[in-house]
Enzyme design. Structure first.
Site, PDB file in Angstrom:
ATOM      1  N   ASP A 215      39.243  58.561  41.436  1.00  0.00           N
ATOM      2  CA  ASP A 215      39.302  57.001  40.951  1.00  0.00           C
ATOM      3  C   ASP A 215      38.135  56.816  40.208  1.00  0.00           C
ATOM      4  OD1 ASP A 215      40.771  57.009  43.704  1.00  0.00           O
ATOM      5  OD2 ASP A 215      40.050  55.166  43.757  1.00  0.00           O
ATOM      6  N   HIS A 217      37.937  53.554  38.187  1.00  0.00           N
ATOM      7  CA  HIS A 217      37.872  52.303  38.295  1.00  0.00           C
ATOM      8  C   HIS A 217      37.347  51.244  37.355  1.00  0.00           C
ATOM      9  CE1 HIS A 217      40.018  51.169  41.814  1.00  0.00           C
ATOM     10  NE2 HIS A 217      39.667  51.947  42.658  1.00  0.00           N
ATOM     11  N   ASP A 244      43.976  54.947  39.987  1.00  0.00           N
ATOM     12  CA  ASP A 244      42.711  53.974  40.026  1.00  0.00           C
ATOM     13  C   ASP A 244      42.012  54.018  38.961  1.00  0.00           C
ATOM     14  OD1 ASP A 244      44.214  52.892  42.159  1.00  0.00           O
ATOM     15  OD2 ASP A 244      42.567  52.887  43.352  1.00  0.00           O
ATOM     16  N   ASP A 247      40.849  48.315  37.024  1.00  0.00           N
ATOM     17  CA  ASP A 247      40.347  47.217  38.344  1.00  0.00           C
ATOM     18  C   ASP A 247      39.001  47.467  38.696  1.00  0.00           C
ATOM     19  OD1 ASP A 247      42.469  45.843  38.139  1.00  0.00           O
ATOM     20  OD2 ASP A 247      43.506  46.706  39.897  1.00  0.00           O
ATOM     21  N   ARG A 248      38.413  46.349  39.115  1.00  0.00           N
ATOM     22  CA  ARG A 248      37.015  46.460  39.677  1.00  0.00           C
ATOM     23  C   ARG A 248      35.984  46.616  38.737  1.00  0.00           C
ATOM     24  NH1 ARG A 248      36.974  45.998  44.817  1.00  0.00           N
ATOM     25  NH2 ARG A 248      38.758  46.563  46.110  1.00  0.00           N
ATOM     26  N   ASN A 276      47.311  52.916  43.378  1.00  0.00           N
ATOM     27  CA  ASN A 276      47.691  51.685  43.865  1.00  0.00           C
ATOM     28  C   ASN A 276      47.252  50.549  43.009  1.00  0.00           C
ATOM     29  OD1 ASN A 276      45.100  52.373  45.074  1.00  0.00           O
ATOM     30  ND2 ASN A 276      45.342  50.451  46.220  1.00  0.00           N
ATOM     31  N   HIS A 277      46.175  50.991  42.231  1.00  0.00           N
ATOM     32  CA  HIS A 277      45.637  49.660  41.201  1.00  0.00           C
ATOM     33  C   HIS A 277      46.258  49.729  39.928  1.00  0.00           C
ATOM     34  CE1 HIS A 277      42.340  47.745  43.527  1.00  0.00           C
ATOM     35  NE2 HIS A 277      42.535  48.517  44.240  1.00  0.00           N
ATOM     36  N   HIS A 325      47.936  60.053  44.831  1.00  0.00           N
ATOM     37  CA  HIS A 325      46.687  58.963  44.793  1.00  0.00           C
ATOM     38  C   HIS A 325      46.524  58.725  46.352  1.00  0.00           C
ATOM     39  CE1 HIS A 325      43.833  56.175  43.642  1.00  0.00           C
ATOM     40  NE2 HIS A 325      44.511  55.159  44.729  1.00  0.00           N
ATOM     41  N   ARG A 375      44.047  49.256  55.807  1.00  0.00           N
ATOM     42  CA  ARG A 375      43.989  48.688  54.797  1.00  0.00           C
ATOM     43  C   ARG A 375      45.170  47.352  54.749  1.00  0.00           C
ATOM     44  NH1 ARG A 375      42.119  51.352  50.218  1.00  0.00           N
ATOM     45  NH2 ARG A 375      41.720  53.728  50.742  1.00  0.00           N
ATOM     46  N   HIS A 402      41.404  57.727  46.430  1.00  0.00           N
ATOM     47  CA  HIS A 402      41.925  56.405  46.963  1.00  0.00           C
ATOM     48  C   HIS A 402      40.759  55.856  48.022  1.00  0.00           C
ATOM     49  CE1 HIS A 402      44.478  53.325  48.366  1.00  0.00           C
ATOM     50  NE2 HIS A 402      44.765  53.674  49.604  1.00  0.00           N
TER      51      HIS A 402
END
Length: 471
Positions: A215, A217, A244, A247-248, A276-277, A325, A375, A402
């Site tokens: 990730d 991000h 990923d 995002d964030r 997943n993002h 991922h 989660r 992840h």
């Protein structure tokens, strides 16, 4: 120590950011006094901070069971549902939080925001066509103008190293890419990946090296540091980014455009898995949709979304390592051929069940067998599950991402499962190292760690949904 003292100690640890230790204190307090709703609520909040939304929902539900009029129980559960982009479930809990704490302005505000979101979703569902046209439809990119004040390198129908170097500097200076070039990159990437299989296979030749990244991000300046310290993508330096990448972090468009540009420049040397993002639900909550609208426009986000649908779900390295991922599956019979044959273009979004969701969302656990997801989506799988999968598919190991790891990586499940995470000091709060994996023609794994580098004063989640402000 009595239960209240343990709760107070947990609160102190929580305030210091020592969340795992805080959870242990709350758990001991619950063991001594299992009827106290506050203990469950506090542990739920700690799980929220760890992004263990499934566990957070469980504890908030227990708090409500112990005290059906406890507003914080509903409040915590609403936040966890929103983090999983389940606004209809969240709205019920926000309303109950307001019902039992009518003077709580924050709960009222979030309830109103959530209600607006639910209304919008219902409206969109009512008017949505069966198959909406591509967001690229109706755009004649070649006839679009570049702004007259643009003083950068021109992109003339072919990606170049010069163009990439130029826009990296522009991004570092806080500038944006002309919309014509954004659309062109996204169109070309979408067309390329729509022809790729769901499982991409990569070999590493004698004079080559592959760098596997987890990730990132939206941490653009840490991504640049990865390239500076490990070597930029080139004909001999391959890269695999394991999802990923948006995002964030608040430079997600810059990260995505840079990775896509390198893919267009070196199509046989840059590889990108979906995470997943790279999905609609997460993008609506964690900032990427908002960032696209702020820096470019809504259509840019919709085109990005189409490129995410086209991304492969996994990469097989030298027939030795499967890189995906999230993790493994709810059934022991899943093979590499099942991944190869999976029609990701038809499925589009991972949903709440099935092979695609499991590839993007599942997590390892130390215990044998399978367990419920911490989660709230997917499941957890033990070392025996990993062993069976590797033996069935003749693999040395599975590489996944992840999850934050304090050292940037972790080898677990008797060496058959490796987690790599490449966003150091994740969200400017975690203090973790980042890591990448170097793989040469011998297919031995070598780990390289790195720390976060300075970045401009823009906070993480700057473009995220206001409903996540609760966290």
């Amino acid at each position: 120590m009595d239960a209240v003292s343990l709760k107070n100690q947990g609160n102190k640890l929580f305030g210091e950011g020592r969340l795992a230790e805080a959870i242990k204190c709350y758990t001991k307090a619950i063991e001594l006094d299992p009827e106290n709703a506050i203990f469950y609520s506090n542990r739920s909040f700690a799980y929220l901070k760890l992004e263990d939304y499934g566990f957070a929902i469980e504890d908030a539900t227990k708090a409500i069971e112990k005290n059906p009029k406890y507003p914080k129980g509903y409040y915590r559960r609403a936040v966890a549902h929103m983090a999983l982009y389940q606004p209809k479930e969240a709205l019920k809990d926000f309303k109950n939080a307001v019902r039992y704490a009518p003077n709580d302005k924050s709960a009222l505000q979030k309830s109103q925001e959530c209600e607006k979101l639910v209304r919008r979703i219902r409206f969109e569902e009512a008017i949505q066509a069966e198959e909406p046209p591509s967001a690229l439809e109706g755009i004649n990119i070649e006839d679009m103008d570049v702004p007259t004040d643009y003083d950068g390198v021109r992109l003339e129908g072919k990606m170049t190293e010069e163009f990439i170097r130029d826009f990296i500097q522009r991004f570092k200076d806080g500038k944006r890419m002309p919309l014509k070039y954004v659309y062109w990159i996204l169109r070309e990437i979408k067309a390329f990946y729509e022809q790729e299989p769901s499982l991409v296979e990569v070999a590493v030749e004698n004079d080559e090296e592959l760098v596997v990244c987890g990730d990132t991000h939206g941490q653009f300046f840490d991504l640049l540091n990865i390239f500076e310290t490990n070597g930029a993508p080139s004909p001999k330096k391959k890269y695999l980014f394991n999802g990923d990448f948006v995002d964030r972090g608040s430079w997600s468009t810059e990260v995505a455009l840079l990775l896509y540009s390198y893919k267009l420049l070196y199509p046989d040397n840059m590889f990108i898995n979906r995470g997943n993002h790279e999905t609609n639900d997460m993008n609506k909550m964690y900032g990427f949709e908002g960032e696209c609208k702020a820096k470019y426009n809504e259509r840019t986000y919709r085109i990005f979304s189409e490129t995410f649908v086209a991304l492969p779900l996994a990469t097989l390295i030298g027939k030795h390592y499967l890189v995906l991922h999230g993790g493994l599956f709810s059934k022991d019979t899943v093979t590499l051929d099942d991944i190869r044959k999976f029609d990701r273009l038809q499925r589009k979004q991972p949903g709440q069940s099935g092979i695609m969701m499991e590839m993007l969302w599942t997590d390892p656990q130390p215990n044998a067998g399978r367990g419920p997801s911490k989660r709230g989506v997917g499941l957890q799988f033990g070392p025996d599950i990993t062993k069976k999968f590797c033996e069935l598919n003749n693999l040395k190991a599975v590489i996944r991402s992840h999850e934050v790891r304090q050292d940037g990586y972790e080898v677990e499940h008797d060496g058959r499962l490796i987690t790599v995470f490449s966003a150091p000091n994740y969200c400017d709060t975690t203090g973790n190292m980042g890591a990448v994996i170097h793989i040469q023609s011998t297919y031995e794994l070598k780990f390289a760690q790195f720390s976060a580098v300075p970045h401009p004063n823009v906070r993480p989640m700057a473009y995220a949904s206001g409903l996540l402000g609760l966290m």
